[in-house]
Every structure is written in structure tokens, then in C-alpha cells.
Design a protein around this motif. Structure first.
Motif, mmCIF file in Angstrom:
data_model
loop_
_atom_site.group_PDB
_atom_site.id
_atom_site.type_symbol
_atom_site.label_atom_id
_atom_site.label_comp_id
_atom_site.label_asym_id
_atom_site.label_seq_id
_atom_site.Cartn_x
_atom_site.Cartn_y
_atom_site.Cartn_z
ATOM 1 N N LEU A 76 6.746 9.098 -4.604
ATOM 2 C CA LEU A 76 6.444 7.731 -5.006
ATOM 3 C C LEU A 76 6.540 6.816 -3.794
ATOM 4 O O LEU A 76 7.442 6.971 -2.966
ATOM 5 C CB LEU A 76 7.414 7.256 -6.091
ATOM 6 N N SER A 77 5.619 5.856 -3.689
ATOM 7 C CA SER A 77 5.662 4.889 -2.588
ATOM 8 C C SER A 77 4.798 3.693 -2.944
ATOM 9 O O SER A 77 4.019 3.719 -3.905
ATOM 10 C CB SER A 77 5.175 5.517 -1.276
ATOM 11 N N GLY A 78 4.911 2.616 -2.140
ATOM 12 C CA GLY A 78 4.145 1.408 -2.370
ATOM 13 C C GLY A 78 4.534 0.751 -3.684
ATOM 14 O O GLY A 78 5.461 1.176 -4.375
ATOM 15 N N SER A 79 3.826 -0.312 -4.054
ATOM 16 C CA SER A 79 4.046 -0.974 -5.341
ATOM 17 C C SER A 79 2.895 -1.926 -5.613
ATOM 18 O O SER A 79 2.291 -2.484 -4.693
ATOM 19 C CB SER A 79 5.368 -1.747 -5.343
ATOM 20 N N GLN A 134 7.289 3.119 5.541
ATOM 21 C CA GLN A 134 7.816 3.003 4.184
ATOM 22 C C GLN A 134 8.622 4.238 3.810
ATOM 23 O O GLN A 134 8.394 5.325 4.345
ATOM 24 C CB GLN A 134 6.682 2.887 3.169
ATOM 25 N N GLN A 162 5.233 1.815 -8.642
ATOM 26 C CA GLN A 162 4.912 2.620 -7.467
ATOM 27 C C GLN A 162 3.767 3.586 -7.755
ATOM 28 O O GLN A 162 3.512 3.958 -8.897
ATOM 29 C CB GLN A 162 6.145 3.404 -7.007
ATOM 30 N N SER A 163 3.108 4.003 -6.679
ATOM 31 C CA SER A 163 2.015 4.965 -6.785
ATOM 32 C C SER A 163 2.536 6.368 -6.508
ATOM 33 O O SER A 163 3.471 6.551 -5.721
ATOM 34 C CB SER A 163 0.900 4.634 -5.788
ATOM 35 N N THR A 164 1.926 7.355 -7.139
ATOM 36 C CA THR A 164 2.281 8.752 -6.912
ATOM 37 C C THR A 164 1.318 9.354 -5.899
ATOM 38 O O THR A 164 0.098 9.298 -6.071
ATOM 39 C CB THR A 164 2.211 9.562 -8.219
ATOM 40 N N GLU A 172 0.834 -1.196 0.000
ATOM 41 C CA GLU A 172 0.000 0.000 0.000
ATOM 42 C C GLU A 172 0.876 1.257 0.000
ATOM 43 O O GLU A 172 1.894 1.304 0.682
ATOM 44 C CB GLU A 172 -0.908 0.015 1.228
ATOM 45 N N PRO A 173 0.483 2.276 -0.764
ATOM 46 C CA PRO A 173 1.260 3.530 -0.778
ATOM 47 C C PRO A 173 1.132 4.279 0.548
ATOM 48 O O PRO A 173 0.199 4.051 1.322
ATOM 49 C CB PRO A 173 0.635 4.315 -1.930
#
Length: 268
Positions: A122-125, A63, A131-133, A29-30
Motif C-alpha cells: 500500500l502507498s500514496g493516498s 514514500q 491508499q493504492s495497492t 501518487e502511489p
């Protein structure tokens, strides 16, 4: 025959286990924007000029944040932005990083009430590793000043001597009046309406004198100037002898647009 069937069943079971293990959920999760905090100081700059800004980004998620950068700053334009990575929180201690950008101002008449600074990260995947913005915005006060300057500032003999050359220092006796001449020039692109600028002459040593001010009532288009004007500052009758700085300030509301310093001397 029974042995062959048993072997086939064993191979099928192994194949199924491989397929199941290959379908393991690898998504992350981002980082929620509620775990990202921004700190920035108010920004003050003249119209159509650029300025470097620095903000503090705090990551309170476990994260990491990657490719963190400033992507917007209403009503300013972002003309350059660095990118940083910020590690995730370790224990209860959030991680911080300084983030720099360069912004440019529009006309000083632009509405500055709904100013907002925005960063992206950017984080998560997902299952493919993409990755999500995410974004985070905060309100940051912005003041855009007209690009005006003082010129021909200095002391003269009296209000009838405004056409004579000005001096950066002046000597007189207590109880007399110090006369300062000046004019204002618009070096910007936007017409400055009359009445929005004021010139204030502020005496540093209040035992010698206080201050005086004059509004600039002429409107000035690009490269336009005001009339040459003057103001007088009464020297206290019990002023000590010696010298003091006189700071002549061009004011836009309570903001200083330009200033020059003169020296006033009081003799016995």
C-alpha cells in the motif's frame, strides 16, 4: 447602506477563501513498482510439502511502503505470509526489509517453467486518504521433487547376496569390489515414472574408489517400491588403507531427493 454592502462583500470574500483552502489537493501518487526491488533464492521442495521462504524487499522511493506481503508464487501456493512496513528512501540510501512467507508445493509433475513471485503493498493516498495497492513480480526458479526415499541401504557380500541383511560399514582389501544394496519407496501422491530417478554411490576419498550409479526403471505409484537392487564399486588396486564415507544419493536429474552415508574400510 453602503457600509452594509461593504460588510457583505467582505464576508463573501472570506467565505470564498475558506472554500478555496478547503479544496487544496491532498492526494499523493502511489509508489511506482519500478522503485521496488525483490531478491529471492531458488526454491527446492518435495511435492505437497510446505517450506518457509524469505525474500529481500528494497524500497527506492521516498514514500513508505505499507502492508508489504507475498501474495502469490506460481506454481506454489502461499499458505502463510507476514506483513511489514518499509520506510521511504532517505537521501540516496534505499530502505530494505526481509519478508517471510510459507509456501506449499503441488505435484512434482506440475509445469515449473513460468514460476513467478508476487508481492503487494500500500502507498500514496487519494483525497479521502485511501491508499493504492501496488504489486511487484519477479521470476524465481522453482524445483518440485518427487517425495521418494531410499530404504534397506547397506553393504552386502556380493550381487548374489541382495536378499541378506545390509551393513552400514564394510571392510575389504584393495582391488576388491564393494557391493551396496538398496530399494526406493514413493512416499508421495504422484506416480513416479520409471527412469526419472537414479541411485548414485559416491566414494568420498577418490584415492580409494570413485562412484557407481543405477537407474530406477520401475514406475512407483503411491507407497510403491522399486525392486531391491545392487551396485558394485571397484576398489583401486593402489588404494590407501583406512576408511572413507560412501554417500548413497537418490537423484532426480541433478537434484538430491534423499541420501544416506555408509563407511567403507580398506585393510592391508
Amino acid at each position: 447602506m453602503h457600509i452594509v454592502v461593504k460588510k457583505l462583500m467582505t464576508f463573501s470574500l472570506l467565505a470564498a477563501l475558506v472554500l478555496i483552502s478547503g479544496c487544496t489537493d491532498t492526494t499523493t501518487e502511489p509508489v511506482d513498482s519500478e522503485n521496488v526491488f525483490l531478491e529471492a533464492s531458488p526454491v527446492i521442495l518435495k511435492e505437497f510439502q510446505e517450506q518457509d521462504i524469505s525474500i529481500i524487499v528494497t524500497n527506492n522511493a521516498t514514500q513508505a511502503l505499507e502492508a508489504v506481503k507475498v501474495t502469490g508464487f506460481t506454481p506454489l501456493s502461499v499458505v502463510g505470509a507476514e506483513s511489514v512496513n518499509i520506510e521511504g528512501r532517505t537521501g540516496t540510501e534505499p530502505m530494505q526489509s526481509s519478508l517471510n512467507a510459507k509456501v506449499s508445493a503441488p505435484s512434482f509433475e506440475t509445469d515449473q517453467n513460468d514460476s513467478a513471485l508476487t508481492i503487494s503493498y500500500l502507498s500514496g493516498s487519494d483525497s479521502n486518504g485511501k491508499q493504492s495497492t501496488g504489486t511487484k513480480s519477479i521470476t524465481v526458479p522453482v524445483t518440485i521433487l518427487p517425495d521418494a526415499k531410499l530404504q534397506f541401504v547397506g553393504f552386502v557380500e556380493d550381487m548374489d547376496s541382495l536378499s541378506t541383511p545390509a551393513a552400514e560399514s564394510w571392510e575389504l582389501r584393495k582391488g576388491e569390489n564393494a557391493t551396496i544394496k538398496f530399494s526406493v519407496r514413493n512416499d508421495g501422491e504422484t506416480t513416479i515414472p520409471g527412469g526419472v530417478l537414479t541411485v548414485v554411490a559416491d566414494v568420498d576419498n577418490k584415492l580409494i574408489a570413485d562412484q557407481a550409479s543405477v537407474p530406477i526403471n520401475q514406475s512407483m505409484a503411491r507407497k510403491g517400491t522399486s525392486y531391491t537392487k545392487g551396485l558394485q564399486i571397484p576398489i583401486n588396486g593402489d588404494a590407501p588403507n583406512g576408511e572413507t564415507d560412501v554417500i548413497v544419493k537418490l537423484m532426480y536429474g541433478d537434484m538430491i531427493v534423499d541420501e544416506q552415508t555408509l563407511v567403507l574400510k580398506v585393510k592391508l
